[in-house]
Scaffold this active site. Structure first.
Site, mmCIF file in Angstrom:
data_model
loop_
_atom_site.group_PDB
_atom_site.id
_atom_site.type_symbol
_atom_site.label_atom_id
_atom_site.label_comp_id
_atom_site.label_asym_id
_atom_site.label_seq_id
_atom_site.Cartn_x
_atom_site.Cartn_y
_atom_site.Cartn_z
ATOM 1 C CB SER A 291 4.591 2.830 4.365
ATOM 2 O OG SER A 291 4.855 1.453 4.320
ATOM 3 C CD GLU A 292 8.723 9.505 4.725
ATOM 4 O OE1 GLU A 292 9.159 10.597 5.106
ATOM 5 O OE2 GLU A 292 9.375 8.730 4.001
ATOM 6 C CB CYS A 293 1.756 8.816 4.175
ATOM 7 S SG CYS A 293 0.547 9.623 3.089
ATOM 8 C CB CYS A 304 -4.206 8.105 1.736
ATOM 9 S SG CYS A 304 -2.987 9.226 2.468
ATOM 10 C CD GLU A 347 5.575 9.950 0.996
ATOM 11 O OE1 GLU A 347 4.363 10.191 0.821
ATOM 12 O OE2 GLU A 347 6.175 10.171 2.062
ATOM 13 C CB THR A 369 -4.104 3.944 -5.879
ATOM 14 O OG1 THR A 369 -4.826 2.768 -5.499
ATOM 15 C CG2 THR A 369 -4.751 5.147 -5.225
ATOM 16 C CG ASP A 381 2.571 -2.424 -1.808
ATOM 17 O OD1 ASP A 381 3.605 -1.722 -1.626
ATOM 18 O OD2 ASP A 381 1.821 -2.747 -0.880
ATOM 19 N NE ARG A 383 3.449 -0.562 1.027
ATOM 20 C CZ ARG A 383 2.291 -0.485 1.702
ATOM 21 N NH1 ARG A 383 2.231 0.294 2.774
ATOM 22 N NH2 ARG A 383 1.249 -1.163 1.320
#
Length: 509
Positions: A291-293, A304, A347, A369, A381, A383
């Site tokens: 996943s994009e970060c 992270c 993101e 988090t 989460d 996603r």
């Protein structure tokens, strides 16, 4: 002058006024003469009133009188022949229905809070991507006033009842089957070796997701030991009129492009691999769903280990694989590593960069988090992996011999299985910093050994390059330890806490 006045009887006042003007020492100021026409023309006012509310006096002055001042119209220029509208056949003017835009308070609050939702919360309902469409369909936006006006004209009910609200909500939640289409493919040299970058469009959201294919054998036009990893939608024929250069430009080619070598792929005759070894002994491709970060990959944030994981995944996929030779007396055969990194634009675990930055501030206040996401109104989460499964199917991965997945997240493995992906093995991704700590703990290094190890690690970090800003180095720090600990204890990630009973030693970084 007096004689002139006495001898002529025809002299009137106007002549005397003209004589005074001509003989006077100074020219008198002329008087303003009144207009010949009236200030308001009764005839025009009456005609405008009889014609209706849409015709005014201004229309008559600008030649908008119906049937008059139009050369080709019947009875034009002849007002006597214009009869106007027959009163007996005159239809009643339609009354416009008033539609209130003041919705109930709960609906207005829901609309106001729509901007605060996560980026992927609103699905993009587009037409299905067909193989002949070169560019995905983009629907034109229409003004709300036009939509409401058309609905009213068509006689649609503009009031919302609980039944209609529930049915419309159910229709909104129903999503079409995810379809993806590879729009372009190109070769990219990485610090670990050559790779192929694929860009995908889909009918699920408005984001452009990516796939990094690592298959060095594709650079050769000859047969390969293992089947090539290629996109079916990219190699398909999009248009019967497309040329070979059109296909090459979008990336549907074989081998390596050059000024003297460029051959488009043929979807009707795919490359058949020659197998010098038994196909059953070739390991399944190694993949990672990443996943994009932005913070971890581009800025180099150490909150992270996303940037480190992306580089480590590409490095591990590039590692060559040894397989047994058909001849038992011969040495094992080494074949290039192959696999893919599916790069999803999700993101911050799907909540978007804006909410992710806000969650960072909550973490600085002492929350982890998971709690920070919950405080912002999200799940731990957010996603989804439907698009990842569709991309893997398009690449021909995960169906026959399965795939090996680089991940610590058991939920991700289960999500891939639900998408029909066969996972034959899951490989954990231990942070590099934890590996160094484990090495020190197991070997019980002395202070001198630690100094030597630290110096060697610094030299390796300067020498090694990577795919992100972190590169070949290791992410470390107190923020990272809290982040990884939360993943293990609260999200069930399959990672051993190497330093559960040992305090971190920052001198090894």
């Amino acid at each position: 002058m007096g004689a002139f006045h006495n001898s002529s009887s025809a002299v009137d006042a106007s002549d005397l006024a003209l004589l005074d003007i001509l003989t006077a020492p100074t020219r008198p100021t002329p008087r303003s003469l009144p207009r010949r026409d009236a200030v308001l023309d009764p005839l025009l006012i009456a005609a405008a009133a009889a014609s209706g509310p849409h015709v005014t006096r201004n229309h008559y002055h600008h030649d908008f009188f119906p049937g008059v001042m139009v050369p080709r119209a019947e009875s034009a220029w002849d007002w006597t022949k214009w009869t106007g509208e027959d009163a007996s056949h005159k239809t009643e003017r339609k009354r416009l229905a008033y539609v209130s835009k003041q919705a109930p308070r709960r609906q207005r609050l829901a609309a106001a809070n729509k901007d605060e939702t996560k980026e992927n919360d609103v699905p993009c309902h587009t037409d299905a991507l067909t193989p002949v469409d070169n560019v995905p369909h983009v629907s034109k936006k229409r003004r709300a006033s036009l939509v409401s006006a058309q609905s009213t004209a068509a006689g649609e009910n503009t009031y919302s009842t609980p039944d209609t609200l529930s049915s419309s909500k159910q229709l909104t939640n129903v999503k079409a089957e995810v379809e993806v289409k590879c729009m372009a493919r190109t070769r990219i040299p990485t610090p670990h070796g050559p790779a192929f970058l694929h860009l995908y469009h889909n009918n699920h959201d408005k984001k452009e997701h990516l796939a990094i294919i690592i298959d060095p054998a594709q650079l050769s036009e000859n047969s390969t030991p293992a089947p090539p990893i290629r996109s079916h939608s990219l190699d398909a024929v999009w248009d019967k009129n497309e040329t070979e250069m059109d296909r090459i430009t979008r990336g549907a080619y074989i081998g390596r492009l050059s000024a003297t070598s460029h051959h488009a792929s043929d979807p009707s005759d795919p490359a058949r691999p020659s197998l010098p070894v038994n196909a059953n002994v070739i390991p399944a491709p190694l993949i990672r769903i990443h996943s994009e970060c932005f913070t971890g990959e581009t800025v180099g944030s150490m909150r992270c280990d996303c940037g480190e994981q992306l580089d480590e995944a590409i490095r591990q996929i590039f590692q060559p694989v040894s397989v047994p030779s058909p001849d038992p007396s011969s040495k094992p055969i080494t074949i290039p590593g192959r696999g893919a990194v599916i790069y999803l634009r999700q993101e911050g675990r799907g909540i978007g960069l804006l909410s992710k930055i806000r969650a960072y501030n909550l973490q600085d206040l002492g929350h982890d988090t998971v709690t920070a996401n919950l405080m912002l109104g999200y799940q731990a989460d957010e996603r989804g992996y439907e698009i990842a499964g569709a991309i893997l199917r398009d690449l021909g991965l995960g169906s026959a011999n399965g795939v090996r997945v680089l991940t610590n997240n058991p939920d991700k493995v289960e999500a891939l299985k639900r998408e029909g992906v066969t996972v034959v093995e899951h490989i954990p991704m231990i942070p590099r910093s934890w590996q160094h700590r484990k090495q020190q703990i197991e070997q019980k290094l002395t202070d001198q050994d630690k100094d030597v190890l630290t110096q060697r690690q610094k030299e390796e970090k300067e020498r090694m390059a990577g795919a992100t800003l972190i590169g070949g180095g290791a992410v470390h720090g107190e923020d990272l330890d809290k982040y990884l600990r939360t993943k293990v204890l609260r999200m069930g990630h399959m990672l051993p806490l190497w330093l559960e009973d040992t305090a971190p030693d920052s001198s090894v970084y």
